[in-house]
Scaffold this active site. Structure first.
Site, PDB file in Angstrom:
ATOM      1  N   CYS A 131     -49.547   5.270  25.051  1.00 58.78           N
ATOM      2  CA  CYS A 131     -48.874   6.128  26.012  1.00 58.78           C
ATOM      3  C   CYS A 131     -47.517   6.596  25.499  1.00 58.78           C
ATOM      4  O   CYS A 131     -46.529   5.854  25.562  1.00 58.78           O
ATOM      5  CB  CYS A 131     -48.724   5.354  27.322  1.00 58.78           C
ATOM      6  SG  CYS A 131     -47.841   6.265  28.582  1.00 58.78           S
ATOM      7  N   CYS A 134     -44.836   6.641  28.151  1.00 56.31           N
ATOM      8  CA  CYS A 134     -44.240   5.339  28.490  1.00 56.31           C
ATOM      9  C   CYS A 134     -43.372   4.812  27.346  1.00 56.31           C
ATOM     10  O   CYS A 134     -42.305   4.246  27.588  1.00 56.31           O
ATOM     11  CB  CYS A 134     -45.321   4.293  28.751  1.00 56.31           C
ATOM     12  SG  CYS A 134     -46.772   4.888  29.599  1.00 56.31           S
ATOM     13  N   ASP A 135     -43.843   4.945  26.105  1.00 53.58           N
ATOM     14  CA  ASP A 135     -43.209   4.215  25.000  1.00 53.58           C
ATOM     15  C   ASP A 135     -42.546   5.094  23.946  1.00 53.58           C
ATOM     16  O   ASP A 135     -41.901   4.569  23.031  1.00 53.58           O
ATOM     17  CB  ASP A 135     -44.267   3.339  24.291  1.00 53.58           C
ATOM     18  CG  ASP A 135     -44.900   2.348  25.257  1.00 53.58           C
ATOM     19  OD1 ASP A 135     -44.196   1.907  26.176  1.00 53.58           O
ATOM     20  OD2 ASP A 135     -46.087   2.031  25.090  1.00 53.58           O
TER      21      ASP A 135
END
Ligand code: NAP
Length: 315
Positions: A131, A134-135
């Site tokens: 992701c 997200c990261d």
């Protein structure tokens, strides 16, 4: 006894809830392990009608859940661990050991990332991610690699250009399977370097066990090379979240997707159990399609319950 329990809180689950709630059913959504589903990991959603300037996966699923709640849906942030289906008496065991009984059920279980590398799992949280939304920020000014050539891989690659100094896209063929608009953007992005016709063999580790690079092999020359990077984003497709259904009597196809009795409806082989979204869609796997399937499942559940309510001897 619940009238309708919906398993999953992505576009399919929320759309089913909106339709069922507006028909007065007061459905209960079990939001599952990943509230909002895989869509929450998409940074830019540009193809969902009604958003001419695009939106994010998180904002879209959050709005859908709030819309379902507005009409009387209850959202429980829990997951089912065991299911036992029986007409009007479907038993759903939850992760805290409690049990729900439901007259009808919508399975909107979604899908999850497929693994693409032999030693993938050991690098989770050590440079490997699924992701970029997200990261991605953890890899500011670093070199990262994305594996895959579909929509998801190219969206990940484009999202990563906001942080990384360089993004390697490793694809096993010489053409992307992604939508043209995404492919054109990736091809025009100076930070992205594409490794065509390359199979990912495995990951190289630093002394501390973090990602140091991806070993790749050319499918044309068989030559092996190392793509040095500190982050790897794997996007080689999805698998339906249907393990929970094994042994329940729900029919699955050979790939594990729920078989619908009639492709135009949401009925499974079991009475009062409906399915919608990625877990029952091996073909499209799009948010808009999942939402449409969810709407059908909500309406099919309403119809099922109203028919049985009106039978003589029923309440
Ligand atoms: P996908 O469309 O199935 O693409 C998977 C990609 O990974 C393909 O390029 C495939 O290569 C490659 N691949 C598969 N197994 C591999 C392996 N073992 N090693 C290396 N490469 C491998 O999956 P996705 O991109 O994850 O997307 C999933 C679904 O969500 C799709 O239906 C997609 O359209 C949808 N989606 C849509 C959007 C959007 O519309 N904006 C965004 C994200 C996802 P080959 O091409 O050689 O098979």
């Amino acid at each position: 006894m619940e009238r309708l329990v919906i398993l999953g809180s992505g576009p399919a689950g929320c759309a089913a809830a909106i339709y069922a709630a507006r028909a007065g059913l007061k459905p209960l959504i079990l939001a599952g392990m990943q509230p909002g589903g895989l869509l929450t990991q998409t940074n830019h959603v540009e193809n969902y009608p009604g958003f001419p300037d695009g939106t994010t996966g998180f904002d879209l699923t959050d709005a859908m859940a709030r819309q379902a709640q507005r009409f009387g849906t209850t959202l429980k942030f829990q997951a089912a661990t065991k299911l036992a289906f029986s007409p009007h008496n479907n038993r759903i065991l939850l992760d805290d050991g409690t049990e729900l009984v439901a007259e009808s059920v919508v399975l909107a279980l979604g899908s999850r990332h497929r693994l693409g590398l032999p030693d993938e799992k050991q690098f989770l949280g050590k440079g490997l991610s699924y992701c970029a939304t997200c990261d991605g920020a953890f890899f500011r000014n670093q070199s990262v690699a994305v594996i895959g050539g579909g929509d998801m891989a190219l969206e990940e690659a484009l999202a990563l250009t906001a942080f990384a100094s360089e993004v390697h896209v490793i694809h096993r063929r010489e053409a992307f399977s992604a939508t043209k608009i995404l492919a054109d953007r990736v091809l025009a992005e100076p930070k992205i370097r594409i490794h065509w016709n390359c199979l990912p063999l495995g990951l190289e580790a630093t002394e501390t066990g973090r990602v140091a690079g991806v070993r790749i092999q050319s499918t044309t020359s068989s030559e092996e090379t190392l793509v040095s990077c500190t982050g790897v984003f794997v996007a080689v497709g999805v698998l339906p979240n249907t393990e929970l259904l094994e042994g329940t009597g729900i029919l699955l196809d050979e790939q594990g997707y729920i078989k619908l009795r009639d492709a135009a409806r949401s009925l499974t082989n079991l009475q009062g159990v409906f399915a919608a979204g990625d877990c029952a869609d091996p073909t499209y796997r799009q948010a808009i399609v999942a939402a449409g399937m969810g709407a059908k499942a909500g309406m099919d559940a309403v119809h099922f319950l109203s028919e049985t309510d009106n039978q003589p001897g029923q309440k």
